[in-house]
Design an enzyme around this catalytic site. Sequence first.
Site, PDB file in Angstrom:
ATOM      1  N   TYR A  55      49.606  35.971  36.515  1.00  0.00           N
ATOM      2  CA  TYR A  55      48.684  34.822  36.603  1.00  0.00           C
ATOM      3  C   TYR A  55      48.577  34.107  35.260  1.00  0.00           C
ATOM      4  CZ  TYR A  55      45.194  38.163  34.729  1.00  0.00           C
ATOM      5  OH  TYR A  55      44.523  39.096  33.974  1.00  0.00           O
ATOM      6  N   TYR A  59      42.112  36.787  41.176  1.00  0.00           N
ATOM      7  CA  TYR A  59      41.008  37.749  41.207  1.00  0.00           C
ATOM      8  C   TYR A  59      39.888  37.244  42.116  1.00  0.00           C
ATOM      9  CZ  TYR A  59      42.604  40.400  37.090  1.00  0.00           C
ATOM     10  OH  TYR A  59      43.307  41.195  36.229  1.00  0.00           O
ATOM     11  N   HIS A  82      44.029  47.027  35.620  1.00  0.00           N
ATOM     12  CA  HIS A  82      43.037  47.460  34.637  1.00  0.00           C
ATOM     13  C   HIS A  82      42.541  48.858  35.001  1.00  0.00           C
ATOM     14  CE1 HIS A  82      42.482  43.427  32.784  1.00  0.00           C
ATOM     15  NE2 HIS A  82      42.865  43.021  33.980  1.00  0.00           N
ATOM     16  N   ARG A 123      50.134  36.222  32.259  1.00  0.00           N
ATOM     17  CA  ARG A 123      50.060  37.675  32.074  1.00  0.00           C
ATOM     18  C   ARG A 123      51.115  38.388  32.905  1.00  0.00           C
ATOM     19  NH1 ARG A 123      46.299  40.781  30.674  1.00  0.00           N
ATOM     20  NH2 ARG A 123      48.120  41.716  29.702  1.00  0.00           N
ATOM     21  N   HIS A 126      49.652  43.628  35.993  1.00  0.00           N
ATOM     22  CA  HIS A 126      48.968  44.776  35.378  1.00  0.00           C
ATOM     23  C   HIS A 126      47.799  45.215  36.245  1.00  0.00           C
ATOM     24  CE1 HIS A 126      46.848  41.175  34.006  1.00  0.00           C
ATOM     25  NE2 HIS A 126      45.755  41.915  34.066  1.00  0.00           N
TER      26      HIS A 126
END
Length: 234
Positions: free
Chosen positions: A144, A105, A159, A154, A157
């Site tokens: 990640y 991110y 959000h 995770r 995905h």
Amino acid sequence: MSCVAGYRREPPGTHPEYLTPEYRSTLLRAPDRPLVPLSHSLSEVTGPIYGHERVGPLDHDLTRRHDGEPLGERIVVTGFVRDGDGRPVRDSLVEIWQCNAAGRYVHAADRHPAPLDPNFTGAGRCVTDAEGRYRFVTIKPGAYPWGNHENAWRPAHIHFSLFGPAFATRLVTQMYFPGDPLFAHDPIFRSVREPAARERLVARLDMDLTEPEWALGYRWDVVLRGRDATPVEA
Ligand SMILES: [Fe+2]
């Protein structure tokens, strides 16, 4: 404001429990006393509605926000937003945020030793059309690590935040990709206990949305309230 007709409340079992001990941070933030139901206020039920004037024509395309194109697998993600009675939710702001193809991110708190991509920020938004349809162009996010437990990763995905017609119908959740081998190991995905509800978080590959020689297409529909509601994130 007892005269205000509120939005439909969620039936039990639609969403994950606030306390899901395998998802460690819920131990800190889950309420430890019974919730007190509050009636919806006029401002919750009638608005405000965000985004109409300020959403630019390229805000839905996360691959065209910089000088070059981001690395990764280009994808189209689209679907319909409906309410619990099956009616389209029109003119409503949909926002997304995600990591890059390497699982990183653009955020000061992200310490994952994977590269940032100078051509990818990872945030986009659009407004649903007259049929309740949204559409984004982006790249497939990577898995990640997240430190919840030993060797915790995770599944890929995206959000999502959806406002619906008013604050009281806002939904913040995550969309997943079909067949991800990390589903079985992810306490956030598994915090949605009902298998049918869990499946509603997973997009499907759609060859009719896939654009030849350009991008894979994924379809993900969202229901904001009622029996078939899309679960919130835990
Ligand atoms: Fe995430």
